[in-house]
Write an enzyme that holds these catalytic residues in place. Structure first.
Site, PDB file in Angstrom:
ATOM      1  N   SER C 132       0.818  -1.201   0.000  1.00 53.32           N
ATOM      2  CA  SER C 132       0.000   0.000   0.000  1.00 53.32           C
ATOM      3  C   SER C 132       0.859   1.262   0.000  1.00 53.32           C
ATOM      4  CB  SER C 132      -0.915   0.000   1.222  1.00 53.32           C
ATOM      5  OG  SER C 132      -1.788  -1.112   1.165  1.00 53.32           O
ATOM      6  N   GLY C 242      -7.978   1.808 -12.795  1.00 53.32           N
ATOM      7  CA  GLY C 242      -8.039   0.380 -12.486  1.00 53.32           C
ATOM      8  C   GLY C 242      -9.111   0.065 -11.467  1.00 53.32           C
ATOM      9  N   GLN C 279     -39.126 -16.292   4.453  1.00 51.70           N
ATOM     10  CA  GLN C 279     -38.785 -14.881   4.556  1.00 51.70           C
ATOM     11  C   GLN C 279     -37.284 -14.636   4.752  1.00 51.70           C
ATOM     12  OE1 GLN C 279     -40.323 -12.464   7.825  1.00 51.70           O
ATOM     13  NE2 GLN C 279     -41.393 -11.283   6.288  1.00 51.70           N
ATOM     14  N   GLN C 336     -24.649 -19.120   2.055  1.00 56.01           N
ATOM     15  CA  GLN C 336     -25.663 -19.349   3.089  1.00 56.01           C
ATOM     16  C   GLN C 336     -26.982 -19.808   2.465  1.00 56.01           C
ATOM     17  OE1 GLN C 336     -24.252 -19.055   5.901  1.00 56.01           O
ATOM     18  NE2 GLN C 336     -25.971 -19.645   7.204  1.00 56.01           N
ATOM     19  N   GLU C 363      -5.127  -3.477  -6.036  1.00 56.03           N
ATOM     20  CA  GLU C 363      -5.297  -2.120  -6.559  1.00 56.03           C
ATOM     21  C   GLU C 363      -5.801  -1.175  -5.465  1.00 56.03           C
ATOM     22  OE1 GLU C 363      -6.691  -1.741 -10.546  1.00 56.03           O
ATOM     23  OE2 GLU C 363      -6.062  -3.768 -11.064  1.00 56.03           O
ATOM     24  N   GLY C 364      -5.245  -1.387  -4.298  1.00 57.95           N
ATOM     25  CA  GLY C 364      -5.607  -0.567  -3.138  1.00 57.95           C
ATOM     26  C   GLY C 364      -6.633  -1.283  -2.283  1.00 57.95           C
TER      27      GLY C 364
END
Lengths: 259, 330, 381
Positions: C132, C242, C279, C336, C363-364
């Site tokens: 980074s 990017g 639900q 799930q 890319e960060g």
């Protein structure tokens, strides 16, 4: 060589089709429209003819409402040189004979050496327009072709049509009409370059009036569309494979009398 | 008889009508009966056998219009259509019906354009509504049924094979054969070659009473032999789903579905076929549908009359054995 | 306001969708299993114009725009995230900076092959001690006449093994910090350019991620992209673009997971009804669909800003942050919904889950995106 391709815009095969509020038309909301798959074979074949001969023009032709331009633009993106759009919403529900008359009039104006189209459009499934256009023009026609090769001198075409149990190869004088069956070729995707280039190509707009064809008064009238009655629920035959198979064969013979 | 129902004969190219012609005549007799009209056969061929003419009479053709000539085979639209049109204009039939076969499909379309009348293609039913004949035909890949009627006459239609009840073989009667003087034009197209498809020894897909069909579940082209063995025992044709055809396992002519053949056999057995909408379009008018699939949620079970949830590699050979036992006592 | 794709953008989406569904989706699971780079389909992407979508035609590209790029990338990612990253790196991290910063001669030499898909690009920034913290480059480029000699190591280079050319960031002047970094286009096969290692990864298993070592690797001055000292700007600009691509990739992965869940909820029965009738499942699906749409809209906005020539850095960071977090959540929920079946390799959702994770990192990282956004909010420069 100038090749005309007749295309139709139809609902995508995976689309759920429902009867509209007017029972003589389908509900068009939410429908994805595509170029009828057999017509794509025809476009592809026309492009291959142009590429093989190194020269020529491919013109895509369709009729119907404004949105039909999308279908024509896909043909242009695939590589057709230009398009003709007979703009008339009434053409959408027209019978095949009306459609064939309109298209035959365009063909007369354009005077191509060859007309290609799909063996049928996958909405109405009549499969008559190609042959009817040929009849109206007094041209020979070969339906359901699986292969095609134009003679070097451009005067004849050798094409093979699929019939029950065989492929029949004919020599036909040009001009003529050929309708494409699956297996003729594998249509290309339009490339990005093709898509971006399509907007620079011409889509000529015509009205039925320009062609002197009356699109009202179909010879075949649509009374109504109906949903197919659902098949009665079937049953899963349970049990070990051996017993299940024995039971299946018994019911097929005794209940269903199918064998 | 003016106003008769004409049935165009589909033959085996060896001088005999095919069974679908009996279906045409059978349905025409029922509809013509309601209207007090006669039924006539119309036969364009290079060769008609006496026995074939007798068959047509036996099925109930009141009259047979026979045009025989070498130029009529193989079928070429530009040759057949003027002949038929000339006859129709002279005799004014009420209806002209053909079968959904490679040549009739094109012939009837061209004829409709020549006569300037409507064509109801691929019909699966007819009914009289307010004294008018209304045809039912599947559209949108069999998702909907369209009911259509003609504005003028003759009523041109093609009938889907295997759907209509064929005419019974009536008592033998002398065929009444008319050999009209019509000119047969020379064709523009010339036949170069006829490539017969490799004989499978099994019936033609669109004509078969029973069809066994395989899909992706077969896992490879070599496994179609399992279906062929079953097909041999029960006299079935073998078809394939688009997935199997697109994978190159079977030639395209075996494909059942929206971009393949439409079939309506008495019995359809789908093995390892999930039942995509586009496949169902090609077989949902089958009379009895059987599905074998290991996935209980496969959509084909929704249209199947009978289903077995199981591995086709186990189930199909068992079916072959069981049919051998009950049908051939082996 | 209208949120609507143009005709061309729709057609490009259709093209990408058809290609992805017919040619990529059927092989995605197997590629993932075998960890095999998809040469054939990457070549096809090149032919179709998907490897240089927003690059002008005269440089071999598709001549379309960034919005077209993101809608196409979503379709490809939906079928296979590995294909998407191969495409995204080539488009955003290599072709785009060459187009933006390259000389005419460099565009001819490097951009044309990359944009037309005949070559493949990679982007070598990260180092063992500089992830980074991109200003802290240890790879050195020492001038030697009209050449530079490169020495150092680069890590986690996507497309590293397969690429024909690498965009490599080096320190040319240690004293100048971020202004001492320069960018170089280094061709594969250049003496001293070694690829000693390819990583074994959790996801994106069909794309290759390699380590580079440069040992006195001599690169001509003509291969320097932009002025000396401009490298950090090249890198940051490339990463801004990017990020829009990674956001689109995340949206594609999440859409695949969502669509699989929706289909499963209709089919799978429990307590006698399809699970979609319960639900709890409905809520998960509603959340998935909503978040997916939100991420897509953020992505489209960032792309549209870039196309209009307006500042898009923050919008790209927001899109990348939100879309990658969303993709992780949606793919987790998809497992799930599938229950035990979601955890096994017979169903594709476990692959989506594994593929989604990297979008929060490369890319960060998500944390870096927050930093980018916050700095802008607080005007910290």
């Amino acid at each position: 060589m100038k090749v005309l391709v007749l295309v139709k815009q139809v609902p995508d095969t995976a689309t759920q089709v429902k009867v509209g509020s007017d029972p003589r038309a389908i509900a068009t909301t939410g429908i994805t429209w595509i170029v009828s798959p057999y017509d794509e074979f025809a476009v592809e074949e026309a492009l291959r003819i142009r590429e093989k001969r190194g020269t020529g023009e491919v013109v895509a032709v369709s009729g119907g409402p404004e949105r039909v331009k999308e279908a024509l633009r896909s043909c242009l993106a695939m590589g057709a040189d230009r398009a003709v759009h007979v703009l008339d919403p009434a053409l959408e529900g027209a019978d095949t004979l009306t459609t064939a008359r309109v298209l035959a009039a365009v063909i007369q104006q354009e005077a191509p050496q060859l007309v290609l189209t799909g063996r049928q459009a996958i909405d109405d499934d009549t499969g008559a327009v190609g042959a009817q256009v040929a009849e109206l023009l007094g041209w020979p026609c070969l339906s359901w072709i699986m292969e095609e090769a134009i003679a070097e001198d451009g005067a004849t075409v050798r094409a093979g049509r699929q019939v029950e149990g065989a492929l029949e190869l004919f020599d036909l004088p040009l001009p003529c009409v050929l309708t494409a069956q699956k297996g003729l070729n594998e249509p290309r995707y339009p490339t990005l370059k093709g898509i971006m280039g399509a907007k620079k190509k011409e889509i000529k707009e015509l009205g039925p009036g320009d062609l002197g064809v009356n699109v009202d008064g179909p010879q075949l009238e649509l009374v109504r569309l109906e949903a197919l009655p659902p098949r009665p629920p079937g049953r899963i035959i349970p049990g070990e494979p051996k017993e299940a198979v024995r039971e299946l064969v018994r019911v097929l013979r005794e209940e269903a009398k199918a064998i | 008889m003016a106003g008769a129902f004409w049935c165009v004969v589909e033959d085996d190219r060896r001088g005999r009508p095919k069974r679908v012609t009996a279906e045409l005549i059978g349905e025409a007799r029922r509809r013509a009966g309601e209207l007090g009209a006669g039924v006539e056969a119309l036969w364009l061929t290079d060769r008609a056998e006496e026995e074939g003419l007798g068959q047509l009479a036996g099925w109930g053709a009141d009259r047979i219009w026979l045009v025989e000539g070498p130029a009529l085979a193989p079928y070429r639209g530009e040759v057949w259509v003027p002949v038929l049109a000339e006859l129709a204009q002279k005799e004014a039939p009420r209806a002209i019906w053909g079968a959904v076969t490679s040549r009739h499909r094109e012939l009837m379309a061209r004829l409709a354009a020549r006569l300037g009348v409507g064509l109801a293609a691929d019909c699966v039913g007819f009914a009289l509504e307010d004294g008018q004949l209304v045809a039912a035909r599947p559209v949108y890949a069999g998702k909907l049924l369209s009911r259509v009627r003609w504005r003028g006459q003759p009523w041109l239609a093609t009938l889907r094979p295997n759907v209509f009840k064929p005419a019974d073989e009536g008592p033998a009667r002398e065929p009444r054969v008319e050999r009209p003087a019509v000119s047969v034009p020379p064709g523009a197209a010339t036949l170069v070659e006829r490539r017969e498809e490799t004989q499978t020894g099994l019936p033609e897909l669109t004509e078969a009473d029973i069809v066994v069909s395989g899909g992706r579940g077969l896992k490879g082209p070599e496994n179609f032999v399992i279906l062929e063995e079953l097909a041999k025992v029960i006299g079935a044709a073998v078809g394939a789903s688009r997935a199997a055809v697109d994978a190159g396992w079977r030639p395209h002519r075996f494909q059942i579905g929206q971009t393949g053949r439409t079939i309506s056999p008495k019995l359809y057995i789908g093995c390892g076929i999930s039942g995509a909408i586009q496949h169902l379009a090609g077989m949902r008018t089958s009379k009895v549908i059987v599905a074998v699939n290991k996935d209980p949620e496969a959509p084909i079970f929704k249209v199947a009359d009978y289903g077995i949830v199981g591995d086709l590699f186990e189930v199909v050979p068992l079916m072959t054995e069981e049919f051998k036992r009950v049908l051939h006592g082996e | 306001m209208r949120i609507e794709l143009t005709d061309e953008q729709q057609m490009i989406r259709e093209l990408a969708r058809e290609f992805a569904q017919k040619e990529v989706e059927p092989i995605a699971a197997q590629l993932d299993r075998e960890g095999r780079f998809p040469h054939e389909t990457v070549r096809r992407m090149g032919e179709l114009g998907l490897m240089g979508i927003a690059i002008p035609e005269k440089y071999g590209g598709g001549g379309a725009d960034t919005v077209s790029y993101v809608v196409a990338l979503e379709e490809v990612a939906r079928a296979c995230a590995s294909h998407a990253v191969i495409m995204s790196v080539n488009n955003s991290l290599v072709a785009d900076p060459i187009h933006r910063f390259g000389s005419e001669e460099q565009k001819e030499r490097f951009l044309v092959p990359l944009a037309s898909g005949r070559g493949l690009g990679c982007f070598a920034l990260t180092e063992p001690q500089a992830g980074s913290d991109a200003t802290n480059q240890a790879t050195l480029a020492v001038r030697d006449g009209d050449h530079y000699a490169l020495t150092g190591r680069k890590l986690f280079v996507t497309n590293g093994r397969e690429a024909t050319v690498a965009l490599v960031f080096c320190q040319t002047d240690r004293d100048k910090g971020s202004r001492g970094i320069s960018a170089f286009l280094v061709e594969k096969g250049t003496p001293g350019f070694l690829v000693p290692k390819v990583e074994d990864k959790l996801g994106l298993r069909a794309s290759d991620t390699a380590e580079f070592v440069f040992e006195e690797c001599r690169v001509p001055e003509a291969n320097r992209l932009g002025e000396e000292g401009l490298g950090f700007k090249v890198a940051m600009t490339a990463l801004d673009g990017g990020r829009i691509g990674i956001a689109a990739q995340a949206v594609g992965i999440a859409r695949a997971a969502y669509e699989a869940s929706l289909a499963y909820a209709r089919e799978r029965k429990s307590f006698g009804v399809p699970i979609g009738q319960h639900q709890m499942v409905q809520w998960m699906l509603a959340d998935m669909a909503t978040q997916l749409d939100a991420a897509r809209l953020l992505t489209w906005r960032a792309a549209a800003l870039k196309d209009r020539g307006e500042p898009y850095g923050v919008a790209a960071a927001m899109a990348k942050l939100y879309a990658s977090e969303m993709a992780m959540k949606v793919t987790t929920d998809a497992i799930q919904v599938h229950g035990g079946y979601g955890y096994i390799k017979e169903y594709p959702v476990e692959r989506y889950f594994r593929d989604a994770k990297i979008t929060q990192i490369y890319e960060g990282t998500s944390q870096i995106q927050k930093l980018v956004i916050a700095r802008q909010l607080l005007d910290l420069g």
